[in-house]
Design an enzyme around this catalytic site. Structure first.
Site, PDB file in Angstrom:
ATOM      1  N   THR A  66      10.650   7.399   1.233  1.00 19.22           N
ATOM      2  CA  THR A  66       9.607   8.212   1.877  1.00 19.22           C
ATOM      3  C   THR A  66      10.062   8.764   3.217  1.00 19.22           C
ATOM      4  O   THR A  66       9.777   9.910   3.570  1.00 19.22           O
ATOM      5  CB  THR A  66       8.349   7.345   2.090  1.00 19.22           C
ATOM      6  OG1 THR A  66       7.859   6.970   0.809  1.00 19.22           O
ATOM      7  CG2 THR A  66       7.270   8.077   2.849  1.00 19.22           C
ATOM      8  N   ASP A  74      14.165   7.942  -4.801  1.00 19.18           N
ATOM      9  CA  ASP A  74      12.992   7.115  -4.549  1.00 19.18           C
ATOM     10  C   ASP A  74      13.453   5.704  -4.903  1.00 19.18           C
ATOM     11  O   ASP A  74      13.975   5.487  -6.002  1.00 19.18           O
ATOM     12  CB  ASP A  74      11.852   7.573  -5.481  1.00 19.18           C
ATOM     13  CG  ASP A  74      10.549   6.851  -5.199  1.00 19.18           C
ATOM     14  OD1 ASP A  74      10.558   5.606  -5.170  1.00 19.18           O
ATOM     15  OD2 ASP A  74       9.529   7.532  -5.015  1.00 19.18           O
ATOM     16  N   SER A  75      13.285   4.747  -4.015  1.00 16.86           N
ATOM     17  CA  SER A  75      13.906   3.433  -4.254  1.00 16.86           C
ATOM     18  C   SER A  75      13.295   2.709  -5.438  1.00 16.86           C
ATOM     19  O   SER A  75      13.814   1.683  -5.867  1.00 16.86           O
ATOM     20  CB  SER A  75      13.852   2.564  -3.007  1.00 16.86           C
ATOM     21  OG  SER A  75      12.592   1.966  -2.853  1.00 16.86           O
ATOM     22  N   SER A  76      12.207   3.231  -5.983  1.00 15.11           N
ATOM     23  CA  SER A  76      11.678   2.591  -7.188  1.00 15.11           C
ATOM     24  C   SER A  76      12.654   2.763  -8.352  1.00 15.11           C
ATOM     25  O   SER A  76      12.543   2.072  -9.361  1.00 15.11           O
ATOM     26  CB  SER A  76      10.296   3.145  -7.540  1.00 15.11           C
ATOM     27  OG  SER A  76      10.324   4.543  -7.532  1.00 15.11           O
ATOM     28  N   THR A 131      10.805   2.080   0.867  1.00  9.07           N
ATOM     29  CA  THR A 131      10.243   0.750   1.132  1.00  9.07           C
ATOM     30  C   THR A 131      10.000  -0.058  -0.143  1.00  9.07           C
ATOM     31  O   THR A 131       9.974  -1.281  -0.094  1.00  9.07           O
ATOM     32  CB  THR A 131       8.908   0.844   1.906  1.00  9.07           C
ATOM     33  OG1 THR A 131       7.961   1.580   1.118  1.00  9.07           O
ATOM     34  CG2 THR A 131       9.094   1.509   3.247  1.00  9.07           C
ATOM     35  N   ASP A 132       9.828   0.630  -1.290  1.00 11.79           N
ATOM     36  CA  ASP A 132       9.418  -0.106  -2.493  1.00 11.79           C
ATOM     37  C   ASP A 132      10.391  -1.219  -2.869  1.00 11.79           C
ATOM     38  O   ASP A 132       9.979  -2.323  -3.198  1.00 11.79           O
ATOM     39  CB  ASP A 132       9.259   0.854  -3.684  1.00 11.79           C
ATOM     40  CG  ASP A 132       7.993   1.697  -3.557  1.00 11.79           C
ATOM     41  OD1 ASP A 132       7.127   1.353  -2.734  1.00 11.79           O
ATOM     42  OD2 ASP A 132       7.879   2.700  -4.292  1.00 11.79           O
ATOM     43  N   GLN A 155       4.110 -19.263  -6.994  1.00 14.25           N
ATOM     44  CA  GLN A 155       3.346 -18.009  -6.913  1.00 14.25           C
ATOM     45  C   GLN A 155       2.671 -17.867  -5.549  1.00 14.25           C
ATOM     46  O   GLN A 155       2.200 -16.786  -5.205  1.00 14.25           O
ATOM     47  CB  GLN A 155       2.296 -17.967  -8.024  1.00 14.25           C
ATOM     48  CG  GLN A 155       2.937 -17.839  -9.387  1.00 14.25           C
ATOM     49  CD  GLN A 155       1.948 -17.657 -10.527  1.00 14.25           C
ATOM     50  OE1 GLN A 155       0.781 -17.347 -10.310  1.00 14.25           O
ATOM     51  NE2 GLN A 155       2.417 -17.826 -11.741  1.00 14.25           N
ATOM     52  N   CYS A 156       2.593 -18.962  -4.784  1.00 11.07           N
ATOM     53  CA  CYS A 156       2.050 -18.858  -3.423  1.00 11.07           C
ATOM     54  C   CYS A 156       3.085 -18.154  -2.545  1.00 11.07           C
ATOM     55  O   CYS A 156       4.259 -18.514  -2.591  1.00 11.07           O
ATOM     56  CB  CYS A 156       1.812 -20.236  -2.812  1.00 11.07           C
ATOM     57  SG  CYS A 156       0.710 -21.275  -3.754  1.00 11.07           S
TER      58      CYS A 156
HETATM   59  N1  ASP Z   1       8.464   5.189  -3.332  1.00 12.52           N
HETATM   60  C1  ASP Z   1       9.076   5.197  -2.012  1.00 12.52           C
HETATM   61  C2  ASP Z   1      10.454   4.566  -2.116  1.00 12.52           C
HETATM   62  O1  ASP Z   1      10.550   3.375  -2.212  1.00 12.52           O
HETATM   63  C3  ASP Z   1       8.205   4.470  -1.069  1.00 12.52           C
HETATM   64  C4  ASP Z   1       8.716   4.398   0.352  1.00 12.52           C
HETATM   65  O2  ASP Z   1       9.809   4.743   0.702  1.00 12.52           O
HETATM   66  O3  ASP Z   1       7.920   3.949   1.180  1.00 12.52           O
HETATM   67  O4  ASP Z   1      11.439   5.249  -2.103  1.00 12.52           O
END
Ligand code: ASP
Length: 352
Positions: free
Chosen positions: A14, A62-64, A101-102, A290-291
């Protein structure tokens, strides 16, 4: 004469995204855009930024969409900038990775295992809003990451977000939107910005034997186009038959079980038998809770003993991200089953 001290590697996310008819997509020319963003800072803050070079990936993502191959490429690029293969090439004293961030916490954890013993800062950061969006957290996060990346006493892979410096292999994405979007639930901050100045807490850094003496482990992850490790969070009423399909699959070499509370599973001989069978086949199986807070201690309840008897490895208070990337890392190396099990139980980079 080359005088940049920091290498910024832009992978996408992002932070660098721009509008398109289909929504936000990874943008290009990050170097110019970074200089423009920093030009808007007050002069004193501009003056406190180190010099840097930028390595921008031709296809920012996109890091996803990131895979182990992306973690591997990044580690290799850091080492290239670290050791300067050609005499004329620059050597950098610190690294900043700009990342979505993902899956940022996964990449940071994997880098920590690949760059074991590193003697300089590697700071991974991202943002909840694109660089050019009014009020974005991106300029501040990159500025903070650069300021920490010149702190030579700090020698490990960390995540810097919202003014907090966290151990990479202890960090998790914690909030989908809030600027304070990352947390280190089971380890204190390594440092933070205080009145705009980077402050390190040296006693929380890695032990002397875990840093300052690079013993990079650049295992080849290319065979793992399809992940060799599965992640299974238990649920009430779970079906052992369904778990069989994953755990006994030949392509599966390891598994992370997310069990209940302090390390419990249903008292079901079919389940413990399945785990024992998979682990007897040499599959590396580990368990976390899972906690989000606290370690597993599988010997507290009878309901947890079955895990120990089945050869499941306690992952202490590791994050899921640090656990899975460690399993992948160990499976990528030419180690015996016993060595892999021992190394999983050993803190390699302060991940447990
Ligand atoms: N979908 C974005 C990614 O991970 C989200 C982000 O960067 O905040 O590339």
């Amino acid at each position: 004469m080359h005088d940049a001290s920091i290498l910024i590697i832009y992978t996408g996310g992002t932070l660098g995204m721009q509008e398109s008819p289909r929504g936000l997509v990874p943008g290009h020319d990050i170097e110019t855009r970074l200089h423009q963003a920093f030009a808007a800072l007050p002069p004193a803050r501009q003056a406190s930024l180190p010099t840097f070079d930028v390595l921008q990936y031709a296809e920012p993502i996109d890091s996803s969409a990131a895979t182990p191959a992306d973690w591997q490429r990044l580690a290799r690029d850091i080492i290239d900038g670290y050791s300067a293969v050609e005499a004329s090439a620059p050597r950098y004293s610190g690294f900043v990775v700009l990342h979505g961030t993902d899956t940022l916490a996964w990449t940071a954890s994997s880098l920590a295992y690949q760059l074991q013993g590193i003697d300089r800062p590697v700071v991974v950061t991202g943002a909840q809003l694109p660089l050019e969006t009014a009020g974005s957290d991106a300029p501040g996060n990159i500025e903070a990451a650069l300021r920490f990346a010149v702190c030579q006493d700090f020698q490990e892979v960390a995540v810097c977000f919202a003014g907090k410096l966290m151990r990479g292999a202890r960090t998790r994405k914690w909030d989908t939107h809030d600027f304070d979007g990352f947390a280190s639930p089971n380890y204190p901050l390594l440092g933070e910005l205080v009145d705009g100045q980077p402050v390190l807490y040296p006693t929380r850094g890695l032990d002397a034997q875990q840093r300052g003496l690079p013993r990079f482990e650049l295992a080849d992850y290319s065979a793992f186009e399809e992940s060799p490790v599965v992640r299974i969070a238990l649920w009430p009423g779970l079906s052992t038959r369904l778990l069989e399909a994953w755990l006994l699959d030949d392509r599966v070499q390891g598994a992370l079980l997310e069990v209940w509370g302090s390390g419990n599973i249903p008292d079901d001989p079919a389940l413990t038998g399945l785990l024992a069978q998979a682990s007897g086949e040499g599959k590396l199986i580990a368990a976390i809770s899972q906690c989000p807070h606290g370690p597993v201690s599988m010997d507290t309840y009878a309901a947890g003993r079955g895990l120990i008897d089945a050869g499941v490895l306690p992952a202490d208070a590791m994050t899921p991200e640090a656990s899975i990337t460690k399993l992948v890392h160990l499976l990528a190396q030419p180690l015996s089953d016993t060595e892999r099990r021992q190394r999983f139980l050993t803190p390699l980079v302060g991940e447990r």
